[in-house]
Design a protein around this motif. Structure first.
Motif, short mmCIF file in Angstrom:
data_model
loop_
_atom_site.label_atom_id
_atom_site.label_comp_id
_atom_site.label_asym_id
_atom_site.label_seq_id
_atom_site.Cartn_x
_atom_site.Cartn_y
_atom_site.Cartn_z
N TYR A 1 70.83 55.09 33.07
CA TYR A 1 71.17 56.33 31.78
C TYR A 1 72.47 56.41 32.05
O TYR A 1 72.86 57.60 31.20
N GLY A 2 73.12 56.19 32.62
CA GLY A 2 74.78 55.90 32.07
C GLY A 2 75.32 56.56 32.76
O GLY A 2 76.72 56.88 32.39
N ILE A 3 75.34 57.04 33.75
CA ILE A 3 75.39 58.07 34.62
C ILE A 3 75.95 57.83 36.23
O ILE A 3 75.71 56.71 36.61
N MET B 1 74.91 63.32 29.13
CA MET B 1 74.29 63.61 30.42
C MET B 1 75.59 64.78 31.30
O MET B 1 75.97 64.91 30.93
N THR B 2 75.20 64.09 32.44
CA THR B 2 76.09 65.31 33.47
C THR B 2 76.72 64.48 34.27
O THR B 2 76.50 63.13 34.79
N ASN C 1 61.64 51.92 29.09
CA ASN C 1 62.46 51.16 28.58
C ASN C 1 63.47 50.92 30.23
O ASN C 1 63.87 50.24 30.85
N ALA C 2 63.20 52.12 31.07
CA ALA C 2 63.68 52.45 32.15
C ALA C 2 62.95 51.64 33.01
O ALA C 2 61.98 50.59 33.06
N PRO C 3 63.52 51.43 34.29
CA PRO C 3 63.30 50.46 35.52
C PRO C 3 61.57 51.23 35.65
O PRO C 3 61.69 52.54 36.23
N VAL C 4 60.89 50.01 36.21
CA VAL C 4 59.61 50.76 36.14
C VAL C 4 59.37 51.25 37.84
O VAL C 4 60.46 51.03 38.81
#
Length: 117
Positions: A111-113, A1-2, A88-91
């Motif tokens: 998303y790990g960023i 990602m960024t 599966n991301a937070p609703v």
């Protein structure tokens, strides 16, 4: 990602003057819906995507840093995520989360960023 998920990648190009509403959104493994709302605001750029029947009419909030390309001619936005990652991301509930900094930080973490400052 960024480094900052809430900023468009430089490789996407200049899009500040493009209305992305209605653009189709493509994950790495297929279509996920259309852009309902978007923001180019510095440090909090994002897309709100209406997934239609794909995940029961749910909307999802995608940070601008997940966008890997925008095809203005075909009105398509490509994101570097799979459908499962998005599902599966937070609703996201627009009325509750659009202005909720804690939700934005949680989503950035998912998303790990680096989260929104």
């Amino acid at each position: 990602m960024t480094e900052n998920v809430w900023t468009y990648r430089l490789t996407v190009g200049r899009i500040e003057d493009v209305d992305l509403s209605g653009y189709k959104v493509e994950a790495t493994d297929g279509s996920i819906g259309k852009v309902d709302k978007h923001s180019h605001e510095a440090g909090s750029a994002h897309l709100v995507v209406d997934t239609g029947p794909w995940i029961f009419g749910r909307e999802v909030l995608l940070p601008a840093g997940t966008v890997t390309g925008i095809d203005v001619d075909e009105k398509k936005i490509h994101v570097g995520l799979t459908k499962d990652q998005i599902k599966n991301a937070p609703v996201f509930v627009r009325e509750e989360h659009l202005q909720d900094l804690e939700y934005w930080q949680r989503l950035g973490g998912y998303y790990g960023i680096r989260p929104l400052m």
